[in-house]
Scaffold this motif. Structure first.
Motif: not given
Length: 328
Positions: A11-17, A219-223
């Motif tokens: 459900a996260g909005v993925g701010k770092r992506l 990890d796929c939390g950032t570009v």
């Protein structure tokens, strides 16, 4: 023996992506030929769980559409109206759970580990991996093979064992009680209820919580992390084989069957998703999402969003859905 149930918070909005996650959930970004969520579900389905609960929120309809294509009745959906953290998400999932063996996998975590072995031991355990910068992650302090403390993103880390986002709980009733208590108390950090606080509550109640090492954690939390994961996973899988009369695909790469490639060099370490078009270009170590179009361009270490348009000039770009970049 009670049957295994699984919870996957997505459900996260993925701010770092951002900007990619303004219009799509990060779990559907392609890595090594399939969405992040696709990698997770492939691993989960091999365990033959009785139920898989996906906690959805941002762009929920897109997640549901993707999962329903699998035509598997084990999948259920619970809606998280506001992004209040993983602890809150798992607490909401409790309405669908029996309180027995529970596997929790965060929706931006691609992993390679033997989960069947972990589950067969029937002991509470958290997946961990030693890291060089533990302050970026939740960490555990371990003594005698048992977790002594769980700390969320410590400013002065006393352990380098990062929590990778995979948790196995043999009797999930205690965890769900702790999470419900946490949410009811209103104790949050920047508006989010930390899942690690629920684990810490289990430890305080005297329950034994161990660890298992996860060597393959992507990890796929950032570009940057997503592009790195794409490279590593393509190295592992080898990608797929596509041949074109006037183009070259360098291994390892993945090019969807419906993609159009004309007079171009693709790869190595490149993923090209459904319906993408690449003409007179060279694309390396990049991810090109569905429906994107690239012309007369040299791209490296780029994430090109769905239906984006890139034309002209050598570059490294981070272009979101429907972006249009033209260098004349």
């Amino acid at each position: 023996m009670a049957k295994l149930e699984v919870v996957i918070p997505v459900a996260g909005v993925g701010k770092r992506l951002r900007p990619h996650t303004y219009s799509m959930p990060k779990a559907l970004i392609h890595v090594a030929g399939k969405p992040i969520l696709g990698h997770i579900l492939d691993e989960v389905e091999s365990l033959r769980p009785s139920k898989v609960v996906l906690v959805v929120g941002h762009a929920a309809s897109m997640i549901k559409e993707y999962v329903k294509k699998k035509r598997n009745s084990v999948y259920k959906f619970v809606h998280q109206p506001q992004p209040k953290g993983i602890g809150h998400a798992v607490s909401l999932a409790g309405q669908e759970l029996s309180g027995g063996p529970l596997l929790i996998i965060l929706g931006d975590t691609i992993f390679k580990t033997d989960l069947k072995r972990v589950i067969s031991k029937r002991k509470n355990a958290i997946g961990v991996k030693p890291v060089s910068d533990p302050s970026r992650f939740g960490v555990v302090e371990v003594q005698g093979g048992r977790i002594r403390r769980v700390i969320e993103k410590p400013k002065r880390p006393t352990s380098n064992l990062a929590i990778v986002g995979i948790y196995y709980i043999e009797d999930s009733r205690v965890l769900l009680e702790e999470l419900d208590r946490l949410v009811s108390s209103g104790k949050s950090t920047k508006g989010e209820f930390q899942f690690t606080d629920g684990l810490a509550g289990m430890v305080k109640r005297g329950l034994r919580l161990g660890i298992f090492k996860v060597e393959g954690w992507y990890d796929c939390g950032t570009v940057k992390a997503t592009l790195d994961a794409n490279v590593s996973l393509l190295e592992l899988s080898g990608g797929n084989r596509r041949r074109f009369k006037d183009s070259v695909v360098l291994k390892p790469s993945y090019v969807d069957r419906s993609a159009t490639i004309l007079r171009s060099v693709i790869g190595p370490h490149t993923t090209v998703a459904k319906g993408a078009v690449i003409i007179d270009s060279a694309v390396r170590s990049s991810i090109v999402e569905a429906g994107a179009r690239i012309e007369n361009t040299i791209l490296e270490r780029s994430l090109v969003g769905r239906a984006a348009r890139i034309k002209g000039k050598a570059a490294s770009v981070n272009a979101s859905e429907l972006s249009e970049l033209s260098y004349l």
